[in-house]
Design an enzyme around this catalytic site. Structure first.
Site, short mmCIF file in Angstrom:
data_model
loop_
_atom_site.label_atom_id
_atom_site.label_comp_id
_atom_site.label_asym_id
_atom_site.label_seq_id
_atom_site.Cartn_x
_atom_site.Cartn_y
_atom_site.Cartn_z
N GLU A 188 -16.60 -3.89 -22.42
CA GLU A 188 -16.12 -2.64 -23.03
C GLU A 188 -16.95 -2.26 -24.28
OE1 GLU A 188 -14.42 -0.93 -21.25
OE2 GLU A 188 -13.73 -2.49 -19.88
N GLY A 189 -18.22 -2.56 -24.22
CA GLY A 189 -19.11 -2.30 -25.35
C GLY A 189 -19.20 -3.53 -26.22
#
Length: 594
Positions: free
Chosen positions: A441-442
């Site tokens: 998620e980054g």
């Protein structure tokens, strides 16, 4: 096996003493029936399910992992039964809308549930977690027909959902996506391409899986401006809602991973799979960010849950394990050795976990309450203020809490010594599971860039003012309180460093973006430590009187607060020094010297 009991007393403290859940969240439109008795029942039942049903499957699920054969994925033994019980208990739709088969409870309670699930079985939690992300995106950006088709099934847990973003040639840089969407002639689209690292992309827990897929229309402009979002079910859905034929999407393989082995991480091949456009053409990133922002908060909560499980397991072991004698003298003369909890270094590890866990939990609860206000408050100005706070804190919570989750798991392993390095106690699994939270998620470096590159300057610094102004007011008040003066001085110094670092990054970054990027990760951690410092200062102010009255819970809180200000927050000085050093120490070395 790991030792874990849901920290209900601390959750209640965060909800009802440190924050005003009854006067704030439970008073919002649509939450009038969320009484304290109802909240207590939800907390108790969630704790029982997680401890009794999910925790026993955690280590066996890691040992067995998922099984792949000819496009079919089977989850570990016990997972399908646990998932059915989870869905039948209504846990898949805790904060989903009642009109979509959800419970309609506040996001705050969903966040609390997510912490318990992550603490007891993070791999299991991936399956309903991804479904909730798909629910949010369709709820926010889908049309009425799409909402009616998919949302009730996702909320009830009958169907599951995924996020299909990453491709072999692109991860963070989604502008490089190659997946294509061609018109099928009937208003639908044929999706072709390969997606990798797709959590819960294929499994045996539900009868259908709803994939949300990023792809390009034939006339798409280059880069992220040319990305559209599509809903692509594994099994096509007939107009009457019944399931039809298998769609053109298959799992090509599953990844063999360092951790979360009971979560199926899939390569997904789309071969002319039929899908529907979600939202506007070329508007996929806006819609996908709905999922990504929710997922980033969810991943931060995963880090917190793992940190709590690591702390409890380490503390239980330290109270029981006997090695050596206290350096202050024999502690247990009737025993051959003292419990290792008497040793200062063991306590340093335990308190480093405990002090951050409790403040991070309170910060997560406060952020969740702001999310509820942003969605439901009757005053647009209040909604905007709450939304600003959530936007500002999302990268902080994702990055800091996951960094802490991995650090806490290693602290706990250190408490165990050699016993932590073997499988028996489960700590080595926690270390492995926690590591992914800093990546997906980054990555946490991307979260830091989001904070300094987007959030600091957004709306001419309005988000920052939402944070700094209340903190300054509180510091002024605490400075006049003799019991709080020392804490206020330490926090005030750290807050001053943060404000100065903010100004320096803003000024340097205008002329040279590398200056801001070089400082980003240290700045985010400095921001987080100050935010947690505010939580601990508020806690100390609340606990003074109750501790003096003899409350052991509040006395422990006060002692932990003092540890935070003496041992944890001083790190702000080192972080500030690195921010002020600028980019040269990082960028001066020639590439060929690496």
């Amino acid at each position: 096996m790991m030792t874990y009991a849901a920290p209900l007393d601390d959750i209640r403290f965060a909800l009802y003493e440190l924050n005003d859940f009854e006067g704030d969240t439970a008073a919002l439109p649509g939450h009038e029936e969320v009484s304290r008795d109802l909240v207590e029942a939800v907390l108790d039942e969630a704790a029982k399910f997680c401890v009794n049903e999910l925790l026993p499957l955690n280590q066996p699920g890691d040992d067995e992992g998922c099984h792949y054969e000819n496009g079919v994925v089977r989850t570990p033994k016990g997972f399908p039964e646990a998932y059915r019980a989870f869905a039948e208990g209504g846990w898949t739709g805790v904060s989903c809308h009642p009109e979509h088969s959800g419970q309609g409870l506040p996001n705050t309670l969903q966040f609390v549930l997510n912490e318990m699930v992550s603490a007891t079985n993070m791999a299991f939690g991936m399956y309903p977690g991804l479904s909730r992300g798909a629910y949010d995106a369709i709820d926010r950006h889908g049309n009425a027909e799409q909402q009616a088709t998919y949302l009730p099934k996702l909320a009830s847990g009958e169907w599951a959902g995924t996020m299909c973003l990453t491709e072999p040639q692109c991860g963070t840089d989604l502008g490089l996506i190659r997946s294509k969407a061609e018109p099928a002639g009937d208003g639908s689209w044929q999706i072709t391409g390969t997606k990798i690292f797709i959590s819960a992309g294929e499994h045996d827990l539900t009868e259908n899986i709803v994939h949300l897929v990023l792809a390009r229309l034939p006339d798409a402009p280059p880069g992220i401006k040319g990305i559209s979002l599509f809903v692509v079910p594994k099994i096509l859905v007939a107009p009457d809602g019944s399931l039809g034929t298998r769609n053109g999407v298959r799992c090509g393989s599953i990844e063999h991973k360092m951790g979360i082995k009971a979560s199926a991480t899939c390569v997904m091949n789309f071969d002319g799979a039929l899908g529907e456009l979600i939202g506007e053409p070329h508007g996929g990133m806006r819609a996908m960010f709905t999922m990504m922002n929710a997922a980033r908060l969810g991943v931060g909560i995963q880090g917190l849950g793992l940190a709590e499980a690591a702390y409890q397991t380490g503390a239980a072991y330290a109270r029981d394990r006997r090695q050596g004698r206290s350096v202050a003298g024999v502690d247990a003369p009737d025993q051959p050795a003292d419990a290792i909890i008497v040793h200062p270094d063991v306590r340093r590890n335990l308190l480093s976990m405990k002090a951050v866990n409790e403040a991070a939990r309170a910060l997560v609860v406060r952020t969740a309450m702001a999310l509820d206000r942003a969605e439901r408050h009757g005053d647009p100005a209040e909604r905007a203020a709450a939304d600003d706070l959530v936007a500002l804190l999302t990268p902080v919570i994702k990055s800091f809490c996951t960094d802490h989750g991995f650090t806490a798991a290693n602290h706990a392993l250190q408490v165990f010594g050699g016993h932590g390095y073997i499988k028996e106690w489960g700590i080595e699994q926690t270390v492995r599971d926690a590591r992914i939270t800093q990546l997906y998620e980054g990555t946490n470096g991307i979260q830091a860039l989001d904070l300094v590159g987007r959030k600091l300057g957004l709306h001419n610094g309005r988000l920052l003012r939402r944070f700094f102004h209340p903190l300054t007011e509180k510091l002024n008040g605490w400075g006049d309180d003799p019991q709080m003066a020392e804490i206020a001085a330490v926090l005030g110094k750290a807050a001053g460093r943060l404000q100065q670092a903010t100004a320096v990054i803003a000024s340097r970054g205008l002329g040279d973006p590398e200056q801001a990027a070089a400082a980003a990760s240290d700045y985010l951690r400095l921001f987080a430590l100050v935010a947690l410092g505010q939580i601990w200062a508020e806690t100390a102010a609340l606990c003074q009187a109750r501790a003096a009255e003899g409350s052991g819970f509040h006395a422990a809180k006060l002692a932990t607060a003092k540890f935070y200000f003496a041992w944890v927050l001083p790190e702000s000085g080192t972080l500030f020094a690195r921010v002020m050093a600028g980019k040269d120490p990082l960028m001066a070395l020639p590439e060929d010297a690496f």
